[in-house]
Design an enzyme around this catalytic site. Structure first.
Site, PDB file in Angstrom:
ATOM      1  N   LYS A  53       0.840  -1.205   0.000  1.00 40.78           N
ATOM      2  CA  LYS A  53       0.000   0.000   0.000  1.00 40.78           C
ATOM      3  C   LYS A  53       0.878   1.258   0.000  1.00 40.78           C
ATOM      4  CE  LYS A  53      -3.802  -2.498   2.102  1.00 40.78           C
ATOM      5  NZ  LYS A  53      -4.601  -2.915   3.263  1.00 40.78           N
ATOM      6  N   GLN A  97      -4.721  -1.897   9.532  1.00 40.89           N
ATOM      7  CA  GLN A  97      -4.647  -3.207   8.881  1.00 40.89           C
ATOM      8  C   GLN A  97      -5.243  -4.276   9.805  1.00 40.89           C
ATOM      9  OE1 GLN A  97      -3.684  -3.639   5.724  1.00 40.89           O
ATOM     10  NE2 GLN A  97      -3.968  -5.856   5.782  1.00 40.89           N
ATOM     11  N   ASP A 120     -11.020   2.678   4.001  1.00 40.75           N
ATOM     12  CA  ASP A 120     -11.372   1.259   3.857  1.00 40.75           C
ATOM     13  C   ASP A 120     -12.880   1.079   3.607  1.00 40.75           C
ATOM     14  OD1 ASP A 120      -9.460  -0.804   4.005  1.00 40.75           O
ATOM     15  OD2 ASP A 120      -9.154  -0.487   6.159  1.00 40.75           O
TER      16      ASP A 120
END
Ligand code: GUN
Length: 283
Positions: A53, A97, A120
């Site tokens: 990422k 995460q 997200d």
């Protein structure tokens, strides 16, 4: 039928060019889109995703940082950091995460992120907005899957889409996005009876169960579009999906490979969402 491959790597390279152009426009206005990723503990798969990422962000001119926290960090410490990031106007996107260690309640963490920075798309406010078809941050993997279908002009409307798996990250939201595109959606999961009878009816089959090569030509009908969300590391180090590619490709019309399938699209949609967050803060 021998399936055409939907190459997520190539599509993501095209999309990243557009994202890069838009990021450069923001740079001209002295806005540097910024993504903060929080990594808790030492899960090697998580570390590798997080590094991917960061690398992709740099490619398109999005600044990014990884905040690394120890496996034993308390929920309070994590929530305090998120609170500071929510109040930092230089930070446009926040991503924690997953998975997180046991002492931390995942839902508390997700709900502590400002929905305007929730790149997200996991916050209940953004999930609600997605369910009601409003503009929002769409979860990255499901959004990437829709983009892959659209890139090949695959009609979703009126099709029977079958989703294998019901995780909050992939299964549930991809079914919702397919429904938003007017598919008829069936979910199958570990308690579903006669799964094969259902998967054989699928015009579009999305497989997100985390079991290497579990699905093959016995489970699909001729001409189906097969989307493989699995990323499984085999003992010999190779990556494989949830679908036996060679077998399924004999019957499918389109299929996504692993690697170079859904994975790169997930990262690219994260960049898209971070850009969106930055643009909305400028307005
Ligand atoms: N772990 C596996 N996939 C994801 C994702 O899309 N977002 C986050 N935050 N964690 C993940």
């Amino acid at each position: 039928m021998v399936a055409k491959v939907i190459n997520g790597k190539e599509l993501s390279m095209e999309l990243k060019k557009e994202i890069k152009r838009e990021v450069e426009n923001l740079h001209q206005q002295n806005v540097i889109p910024h993504l903060t990723v929080i990594l808790v503990g030492n899960n090697p798969a998580s570390r590798s995703y997080v590094n991917g990422k960061k690398r992709a962000s740099e490619e398109v001119g999005i600044s990014s940082e990884i905040i690394e926290l120890s496996e034993s960090v308390s929920e309070k410490e994590l929530l305090d950091i998120i609170h500071q990031l929510n109040n930092n106007e230089r930070v446009h996107g926040i991503l924690v995460q997953l998975p997180l260690p046991e002492q931390i309640n995942v839902q508390h963490v997700i709900e502590s992120i400002d929905p305007k920075k929730d790149v997200d798309g996991f916050h209940p406010v953004n999930i609600g907005r997605m369910m009601t078809g409003q503009d929002t941050f769409l979860p990255c993997t499901p959004y990437g899957i829709i983009k892959m279908l659209q890139s090949k002009n695959i009609t979703i409307e009126g099709k029977h889409a079958v989703v294998l798996g019901r995780s909050n990250i992939v299964g549930k939201p991809v079914g919702q996005l397919l429904l938003n595109e007017h598919a008829t959606v069936t979910y199958c999961h570990s308690k579903t009876k006669s799964v094969t009878e259902i998967t054989k009816q699928a015009d579009i089959l999305v497989v997100a169960i985390g079991r290497p090569n579990a699905i093959n030509k016995e489970h699909i009908k001729e001409g189906a579009v097969v989307i493989d969300v699995g990323i499984n590391r085999l003992e010999d180090g190779r990556l494989t999906g949830d679908v036996d590619f060679e077998s399924a490709a004999e019957l499918a019309s389109y299929i996504t490979p692993v690697p170079r399938g859904v994975g790169p699209m997930t990262i690219t949609m994260l960049l898209h969402n971070t850009l969106k967050a930055a643009k909305e803060m400028v307005i």
